[in-house]
Design an enzyme around this catalytic site. Structure first.
Site, PDB file in Angstrom:
ATOM      1  N   ARG A 132      65.590  22.716  18.622  1.00 62.16           N
ATOM      2  CA  ARG A 132      65.031  24.064  18.550  1.00 62.16           C
ATOM      3  C   ARG A 132      65.502  24.878  19.751  1.00 62.16           C
ATOM      4  NH1 ARG A 132      60.343  24.068  19.773  1.00 62.16           N
ATOM      5  NH2 ARG A 132      59.948  21.851  20.071  1.00 62.16           N
TER       6      ARG A 132
ATOM      7  N   TYR B 262      70.018  23.486  12.493  1.00 56.92           N
ATOM      8  CA  TYR B 262      69.122  22.414  12.934  1.00 56.92           C
ATOM      9  C   TYR B 262      67.689  22.605  12.386  1.00 56.92           C
ATOM     10  CZ  TYR B 262      65.797  19.772  15.551  1.00 56.92           C
ATOM     11  OH  TYR B 262      64.729  18.966  15.846  1.00 56.92           O
TER      12      TYR B 262
ATOM     13  N   LYS C 117      58.168  24.752  11.144  1.00 57.08           N
ATOM     14  CA  LYS C 117      57.570  25.387  12.310  1.00 57.08           C
ATOM     15  C   LYS C 117      57.375  26.894  12.119  1.00 57.08           C
ATOM     16  CE  LYS C 117      56.923  21.624  14.324  1.00 57.08           C
ATOM     17  NZ  LYS C 117      57.786  20.729  14.997  1.00 57.08           N
TER      18      LYS C 117
ATOM     19  N   HIS D 112      49.806  21.885  15.508  1.00 57.30           N
ATOM     20  CA  HIS D 112      50.917  20.926  15.637  1.00 57.30           C
ATOM     21  C   HIS D 112      50.306  19.530  15.774  1.00 57.30           C
ATOM     22  CE1 HIS D 112      54.852  19.843  18.023  1.00 57.30           C
ATOM     23  NE2 HIS D 112      54.941  19.512  16.769  1.00 57.30           N
TER      24      HIS D 112
ATOM     25  N   SER E  81      56.221  18.083  21.111  1.00 60.61           N
ATOM     26  CA  SER E  81      57.389  17.529  20.427  1.00 60.61           C
ATOM     27  C   SER E  81      57.896  16.292  21.160  1.00 60.61           C
ATOM     28  CB  SER E  81      58.491  18.578  20.356  1.00 60.61           C
ATOM     29  OG  SER E  81      58.006  19.725  19.692  1.00 60.61           O
TER      30      SER E  81
ATOM     31  N   CYS F 200      56.400  13.446  21.588  1.00 63.97           N
ATOM     32  CA  CYS F 200      55.390  12.807  22.426  1.00 63.97           C
ATOM     33  C   CYS F 200      54.480  11.880  21.625  1.00 63.97           C
ATOM     34  CB  CYS F 200      54.580  13.851  23.182  1.00 63.97           C
ATOM     35  SG  CYS F 200      55.552  14.671  24.459  1.00 63.97           S
TER      36      CYS F 200
ATOM     37  N   ASP G  28      53.045  15.842  11.668  1.00 60.08           N
ATOM     38  CA  ASP G  28      53.504  16.955  12.521  1.00 60.08           C
ATOM     39  C   ASP G  28      52.622  18.198  12.450  1.00 60.08           C
ATOM     40  OD1 ASP G  28      55.672  17.625  14.396  1.00 60.08           O
ATOM     41  OD2 ASP G  28      56.227  19.170  12.952  1.00 60.08           O
TER      42      ASP G  28
ATOM     43  N   ARG H 189      67.414  12.726  14.246  1.00 59.86           N
ATOM     44  CA  ARG H 189      66.237  12.717  13.364  1.00 59.86           C
ATOM     45  C   ARG H 189      66.488  12.003  12.048  1.00 59.86           C
ATOM     46  NH1 ARG H 189      61.351  15.485  15.302  1.00 59.86           N
ATOM     47  NH2 ARG H 189      62.037  16.209  17.322  1.00 59.86           N
TER      48      ARG H 189
ATOM     49  N   ARG I 137      52.760  13.933  27.778  1.00 65.46           N
ATOM     50  CA  ARG I 137      53.609  12.939  28.420  1.00 65.46           C
ATOM     51  C   ARG I 137      53.541  13.221  29.912  1.00 65.46           C
ATOM     52  NH1 ARG I 137      58.457  10.101  26.735  1.00 65.46           N
ATOM     53  NH2 ARG I 137      58.157  10.790  24.591  1.00 65.46           N
TER      54      ARG I 137
ATOM     55  N   ASN J 152      47.909   1.336  20.672  1.00 61.18           N
ATOM     56  CA  ASN J 152      47.075   2.540  20.746  1.00 61.18           C
ATOM     57  C   ASN J 152      45.873   2.444  19.807  1.00 61.18           C
ATOM     58  OD1 ASN J 152      48.765   3.641  22.676  1.00 61.18           O
ATOM     59  ND2 ASN J 152      50.047   4.710  21.174  1.00 61.18           N
TER      60      ASN J 152
HETATM   61  P1  GTP Z   1      58.173  15.658  17.053  1.00 64.89           P
HETATM   62  O1  GTP Z   1      58.657  15.204  15.719  1.00 64.89           O
HETATM   63  O2  GTP Z   1      59.265  16.187  17.917  1.00 64.89           O
HETATM   64  O3  GTP Z   1      57.040  16.619  16.968  1.00 64.89           O
HETATM   65  O4  GTP Z   1      57.714  14.320  17.860  1.00 64.89           O
HETATM   66  P2  GTP Z   1      56.448  13.353  17.736  1.00 64.89           P
HETATM   67  O5  GTP Z   1      55.302  13.894  18.507  1.00 64.89           O
HETATM   68  O6  GTP Z   1      56.203  12.990  16.323  1.00 64.89           O
HETATM   69  O7  GTP Z   1      56.953  12.061  18.553  1.00 64.89           O
HETATM   70  P3  GTP Z   1      57.384  10.614  18.041  1.00 64.89           P
HETATM   71  O8  GTP Z   1      56.237   9.845  17.469  1.00 64.89           O
HETATM   72  O9  GTP Z   1      58.581  10.739  17.205  1.00 64.89           O
HETATM   73  O10 GTP Z   1      57.762   9.911  19.425  1.00 64.89           O
HETATM   74  C1  GTP Z   1      58.751  10.441  20.281  1.00 64.89           C
HETATM   75  C2  GTP Z   1      59.268   9.389  21.213  1.00 64.89           C
HETATM   76  O11 GTP Z   1      58.199   8.838  21.975  1.00 64.89           O
HETATM   77  C3  GTP Z   1      59.937   8.241  20.480  1.00 64.89           C
HETATM   78  O12 GTP Z   1      61.097   7.859  21.152  1.00 64.89           O
HETATM   79  C4  GTP Z   1      58.908   7.154  20.521  1.00 64.89           C
HETATM   80  O13 GTP Z   1      59.481   5.882  20.489  1.00 64.89           O
HETATM   81  C5  GTP Z   1      58.153   7.428  21.826  1.00 64.89           C
HETATM   82  N1  GTP Z   1      56.728   6.999  21.729  1.00 64.89           N
HETATM   83  C6  GTP Z   1      55.870   7.268  20.710  1.00 64.89           C
HETATM   84  N2  GTP Z   1      54.662   6.690  20.928  1.00 64.89           N
HETATM   85  C7  GTP Z   1      54.763   6.047  22.109  1.00 64.89           C
HETATM   86  C8  GTP Z   1      53.834   5.253  22.882  1.00 64.89           C
HETATM   87  O14 GTP Z   1      52.693   5.021  22.522  1.00 64.89           O
HETATM   88  N3  GTP Z   1      54.293   4.775  24.072  1.00 64.89           N
HETATM   89  C9  GTP Z   1      55.572   5.013  24.502  1.00 64.89           C
HETATM   90  N4  GTP Z   1      55.938   4.504  25.671  1.00 64.89           N
HETATM   91  N5  GTP Z   1      56.466   5.742  23.800  1.00 64.89           N
HETATM   92  C10 GTP Z   1      56.065   6.255  22.618  1.00 64.89           C
HETATM   93  C1  SPV Z   2      59.398  19.423  16.927  1.00 64.27           C
HETATM   94  O1  SPV Z   2      60.313  19.789  17.689  1.00 64.27           O
HETATM   95  O2  SPV Z   2      58.191  19.513  17.241  1.00 64.27           O
HETATM   96  C2  SPV Z   2      59.727  18.826  15.616  1.00 64.27           C
HETATM   97  C3  SPV Z   2      61.109  18.882  15.148  1.00 64.27           C
HETATM   98  O3  SPV Z   2      58.834  18.368  14.922  1.00 64.27           O
HETATM   99  S1  SPV Z   2      61.520  20.474  14.578  1.00 64.27           S
HETATM  100  O4  SPV Z   2      61.363  20.502  13.133  1.00 64.27           O
HETATM  101  O5  SPV Z   2      62.904  20.702  14.931  1.00 64.27           O
HETATM  102  O6  SPV Z   2      60.668  21.469  15.162  1.00 64.27           O
HETATM  103 MN    MN Z   3      56.848  18.468  15.918  1.00 69.30          MN
END
Ligand code: GTP
Ligand code: SPV
Ligand code: MN
Length: 612
Positions: free
Chosen positions: A82, A221, A230, A250, A272, A274, A297, A389, A420, A522
């Site tokens: 983004r 993208y 979004k 979100h 994002s 996290c 999401d 992704r 984070r 978790n």
């Molecule tokens: P968006 O799609 O961008 O909104 O991201 P999201 O919030 O869905 O994050 P996602 O679950 O894809 O995790 C992002 C990164 O954080 C990945 O590389 C995961 O492996 C890592 N991650 C997720 N949960 C944990 C956790 O509990 N501990 C750690 N250390 N890393 C984590």
């Molecule tokens: C984010 O960045 O929070 C995502 C991926 O979930 S995107 O669709 O590119 O916004």
């Molecule tokens: Mn997201």
């Protein structure tokens, strides 16, 4: 006014919707594509488009035995995330965009973008995608129509949203819809060869909250081009929610069943990259607990007849961060993509036509990396972009909750905010009450990630994980949260509201490693959350909220020392005192629009900390 142009496919019998037809005709006259295609969402259409994308080099078909009906895509190296700097909220008044958004007057933005759109689809096809965010049988289905000149966007939208003929039929001849205009901004002159990932160096992601319109230019993208996600479901959606008394957030949504068979629903707002997708699909490590997925999401939340807050996932697919996803961390995501029907963008390709990314076990001896180069473990570079992704149908998720399609949504018992942070923020704390929870959300901070273009690892405030997605003034957004806390129609039935918690899976110890194992573990935090709701778990009252006593968090069988657990849960007043001036500075940005109750919460926090 629609100009008389003879473009094949423009004149159609597929819809009598006059406003839609006029808008498509106007956009076709402006962008002058070779033809117009009304997308029906059929399997035949998917095959035609993916075949064509393979032909043009945008997609590579993966090994049918490993990933059936799935494809590998590589973007231009400049088009990987983004673009927050190029994202605008174009309200009539600058004040209404608030201090967290880029702003331009609607007329000025439309002027600039009309010049960019003029002739921008030359040599290309204009696709018209009718879509619906959330179930089609909702009381008020949330329609949108995206125009795009990217077949990759059409294929991705087919995974991410309910779209096609069924939606167009349901729209009838006068349903309201959000017009969502998109172009990659790369016209083709006669005889000019196309590139694998056409896009433009000039990018605008523009939102017109008052007229509920989206105009996007220059990027292919995800978050910049799949406009139901979004742009509609969060930025335009949040403005709709403010006006109509609901919330666009979100957030992941999950259903949790305790060993006693009691069912709870939890949402979680983490910035994002996290951890939303991972928590939404979690496989509990503690016996007897079950998690089912509803969304990873976005959550739309509104009050039900019974005064409780109900959440719906408006999306139809998962657009998840690839690196780090593995059978050890997120087995349910692996099982979802294993069924195929997926697009993988900016990951690496194996020699046998499968995909690979960092975190997926031992690296193979040879790969083609996300830049199309040969890669070996000795390359010293990442094989996959950190924001690569997977895009996969949510219906393939083996733990999808049966209530996923329920247009009423699911009643929410707890909201988690999370970020984070290497320091300061404990593994989990419970807010004192709704307003304190809103304060926790409004002051949420997190280290930046690769999901947006820019520097990674910088701590910034990301209120409710919505910093890049609030479609209006952030102060008004906080006020809306406070208002929702007064219950349905201001009833004051606050006991029906979800409890609010603040989590941090990413705190680090002195050795630099994560203090908490995360992922499936978790579930132990979710258990504590449920036991707080049931009134059975102990907590220590600290200046920042209720934190688990060491005995109240189930760490049975976990390889964690008492010191590590204490460090993960620690509330260090000295660290928190350092946050205070940062919070003051943050709140001052919102001027008179910052609700007084949030200043009062800050004062109360200061007082509690100075008593320590
Ligand atoms: P968006 O799609 O961008 O909104 O991201 P999201 O919030 O869905 O994050 P996602 O679950 O894809 O995790 C992002 C990164 O954080 C990945 O590389 C995961 O492996 C890592 N991650 C997720 N949960 C944990 C956790 O509990 N501990 C750690 N250390 N890393 C984590
Ligand atoms: C984010 O960045 O929070 C995502 C991926 O979930 S995107 O669709 O590119 O916004
Ligand atoms: Mn997201």
């Amino acid at each position: 006014m629609s100009a008389p142009v003879a473009i094949p496919g423009l004149d159609t019998t597929v819809t009598d919707h006059a406003r839609l037809r006029a808008w498509v005709a106007d956009m076709a006259a402006l962008t002058t594509p070779d033809e117009v295609v009304w997308c029906d969402g059929s399997d035949e259409e998917w095959r035609r488009l993916t075949d064509q994308l393979v032909e043009s080099g945008t997609l590579v078909r993966l090994n049918e035995e490993r990933k059936p009906n799935s494809f590998w895509a590589r973007t231009d190296p400049s088009d990987v995330a983004r673009v927050e700097e190029r994202t605008y909220i174009c309200s009539e008044s600058e004040e209404d965009a608030g201090p967290t958004n880029n702003w331009m007057a609607p007329a000025q933005m439309k002027n600039i973008m009309t010049q960019l759109y003029r002739g921008c689809m030359r040599g290309r096809t204009m696709y018209v995608i009718p879509f619906c965010m959330g179930p089609l049988n909702a009381e008020k289905p949330m329609f949108g129509v995206e125009i795009t000149d990217s077949a990759y966007v059409v294929a991705s939208m087919r995974i991410m949203a309910r779209m096609g003929s069924e939606v167009l039929t349901a729209m009838g001849d006068d349903a309201d819809f959000v017009p969502a205009m998109h172009s990659i901004g790369a016209p083709l002159e006669p005889g000019q060869a196309d590139v694998e990932w056409p896009c433009s160096q000039t990018k605008y992601i523009s939102h017109f909250p008052e007229t509920r319109e989206i105009w996007s230019y220059g990027s292919g993208y995800g978050g910049n081009s799949l406009l139901g996600k979004k742009c509609y479901s969060l930025r335009i959606g949040s403005a709709m929610g403010r006006d109509e008394g609901w919330m666009a957030e979100h957030m992941l949504i999950l259903r949790l069943t305790s060993p006693q068979g009691k069912v709870y629903h939890v949402t979680g707002a983490f910035p994002s990259a996290c951890g939303k997708t991972n928590l939404a699909m979690l496989e509990p490590t503690i016996p007897g607990w079950k998690v089912e997925t509803l969304g990873d999401d976005i959550a739309w939340m509104r009050f039900g007849e019974d005064g409780r807050l109900y959440a719906v996932n408006p999306e139809y697919g998962l657009f998840g961060v690839a690196p780090g996803t593995d059978y050890k961390t997120n087995p349910n995501a692996m099982r979802t993509i294993a069924q195929g029907n997926s697009l993988f963008t900016n990951v690496a390709l194996t020699d046998d036509g499968d995909i690979w990314w960092e975190g997926m076990g031992e690296p193979p001896a040879h790969l083609i990396d996300w830049k199309g180069q040969d890669w070996t473990p000795e390359s010293g570079e990442l094989s996959s972009h950190p924001n690569s992704r997977f895009c996969t149908p949510i219906k393939q998720c083996p733990i999808l909750a049966d209530s996923y399609d329920d247009p009423r949504g699911v009643p929410i018992d707890a909201i988690l905010f999370g970020g984070r942070r290497a320091t300061t923020i404990p593994l989990v704390s419970q807010s004192r009450d709704w307003n304190h929870g809103v304060f926790q959300g409004a002051t949420l901070s997190s280290e930046t990630t690769a999901a947006a273009v820019g520097k990674v690892g910088v701590v910034r405030r990301d209120p409710m994980a919505m910093l890049p997605f609030i479609g209006y003034h952030g102060g008004d957004y906080f006020r809306h949260w406070i208002e929702m806390g007064k219950g349905k129609d201001g009833s004051g039935e606050t006991d029906k509201l979800p409890a609010i918690f603040y989590v941090n899976w990413f705190r680090r110890g002195e050795d630099g490693g994560f203090l908490w194992p995360g992922f499936g573990e978790n579930s132990r935090v979710l258990k504590w959350v449920v036991e707080r709701l049931e009134g059975t778990a102990d907590a220590e009252e600290t200046p920042i909220g209720y934190v688990p006593t060491p005995d109240s968090l189930d760490v049975d069988g976990l390889d964690l020392t008492a010191e590590q657990l204490a460090a993960a849960l620690a509330v260090n007043p000295a660290e928190w005192r350092q946050e205070l001036p940062l919070i003051t500075e943050w709140f001052e940005k919102f001027g008179a629009k910052l609700p007084g109750v949030l200043w009062a919460e800050l004062d109360a926090l200061k007082a509690r900390l100075s008593a320590e």
